[in-house]
Design an enzyme around this catalytic site. Sequence first.
Site, PDB file in Angstrom:
ATOM      1  N   HIS A 112     -21.788 -17.244  13.738  1.00  0.00           N
ATOM      2  CA  HIS A 112     -20.398 -17.590  13.120  1.00  0.00           C
ATOM      3  C   HIS A 112     -20.595 -17.528  11.364  1.00  0.00           C
ATOM      4  CE1 HIS A 112     -16.318 -18.788  12.630  1.00  0.00           C
ATOM      5  NE2 HIS A 112     -16.790 -19.628  11.747  1.00  0.00           N
ATOM      6  N   LEU A 147     -14.518 -23.067  21.039  1.00  0.00           N
ATOM      7  CA  LEU A 147     -14.656 -22.030  20.351  1.00  0.00           C
ATOM      8  C   LEU A 147     -15.264 -22.338  18.886  1.00  0.00           C
ATOM      9  CD1 LEU A 147     -13.773 -19.123  19.798  1.00  0.00           C
ATOM     10  CD2 LEU A 147     -11.762 -19.825  18.598  1.00  0.00           C
TER      11      LEU A 147
HETATM   12  C1  GRF Z   1     -20.832 -11.046  11.368  1.00  0.00           C
HETATM   13  O1  GRF Z   1     -20.433 -11.643  10.249  1.00  0.00           O
HETATM   14  C2  GRF Z   1     -20.484 -12.498  12.301  1.00  0.00           C
HETATM   15  O2  GRF Z   1     -20.933 -13.663  11.541  1.00  0.00           O
HETATM   16  C3  GRF Z   1     -19.319 -12.496  12.916  1.00  0.00           C
HETATM   17  O3  GRF Z   1     -18.743 -11.238  13.040  1.00  0.00           O
HETATM   18  C4  GRF Z   1     -19.632 -10.163  11.906  1.00  0.00           C
HETATM   19  C5  GRF Z   1     -19.980  -9.056  12.777  1.00  0.00           C
HETATM   20  O4  GRF Z   1     -20.606  -8.045  11.847  1.00  0.00           O
HETATM   21  N1  GRF Z   1     -19.201 -12.959  14.033  1.00  0.00           N
HETATM   22  P1  GRF Z   1     -21.603  -6.951  12.470  1.00  0.00           P
HETATM   23  O5  GRF Z   1     -20.468  -5.976  13.379  1.00  0.00           O
HETATM   24  O6  GRF Z   1     -22.761  -7.341  13.008  1.00  0.00           O
HETATM   25  O7  GRF Z   1     -21.685  -6.092  11.305  1.00  0.00           O
END
Ligand code: GRF
Length: 215
Positions: A112, A147
């Site tokens: 996250h 969540l």
């Molecule tokens: C990430 O920044 C993560 O923190 C969030 O969704 C984003 C996904 O990015 N949960 P990617 O698809 O891995 O580039």
Amino acid sequence: MIKQCKTAILISGSGSNLQAFIDAIKENNLNLDITIVLSNNPNAYGLKRAKSAGIKTICIQHSKFENRESLDKAVIKELENYEPDLLILAGFMRILSPIFIRKYSGKILNIHPSLLPKYPGLDTHQRALDAGEKWHGSTVHFVTADLDCGPRILQGRITINPNETSEELKERVQKVEHYIYPLAAKWVASDKATFKNGECWIDGKISRKPPLINF
Ligand code: GRF
């Protein structure tokens, strides 16, 4: 967990975190076997990344299901073919139902983009800027029914630059993610980090304040 843990990665978008896993495995920094990449979005760029790396992919489109539970049942049915030891949510933009979380309890990781418990939910970078935070970052945690609130495994932190935009901040936070996510998964795959009695344990001790890496 076992030596080379069978891993499913769930994505919805760009898949830059998926790429970080693929690269870490290629560089022998991570002993995971990504047996399947599953997306709920047929246009997710991450599907291309997986295919280029020779990883099997499936797309289960959420729009074809009546509700979250029926979608999750379909996802579980697919995943059962791969018997994953570990599930990595890498930008998977669907909230998982209790059925799913119970089935894979203690085996699902999420990343996250905030220093949880600060800023669960969306738009974390702008919210951190608006609040005048000095630091921002990202958190890897076990997924529970709450969540963005499951037990935290590892955090990465950066200092917010003066006049930084949320896009710039997001980009820097993602670089942090590409380091901490494969590392946290390595800890879980090797049983350095475990999920027990609803808490994260590291090296056999309850870890209520996660290790923090400053970048
Ligand atoms: C990430 O920044 C993560 O923190 C969030 O969704 C984003 C996904 O990015 N949960 P990617 O698809 O891995 O580039």
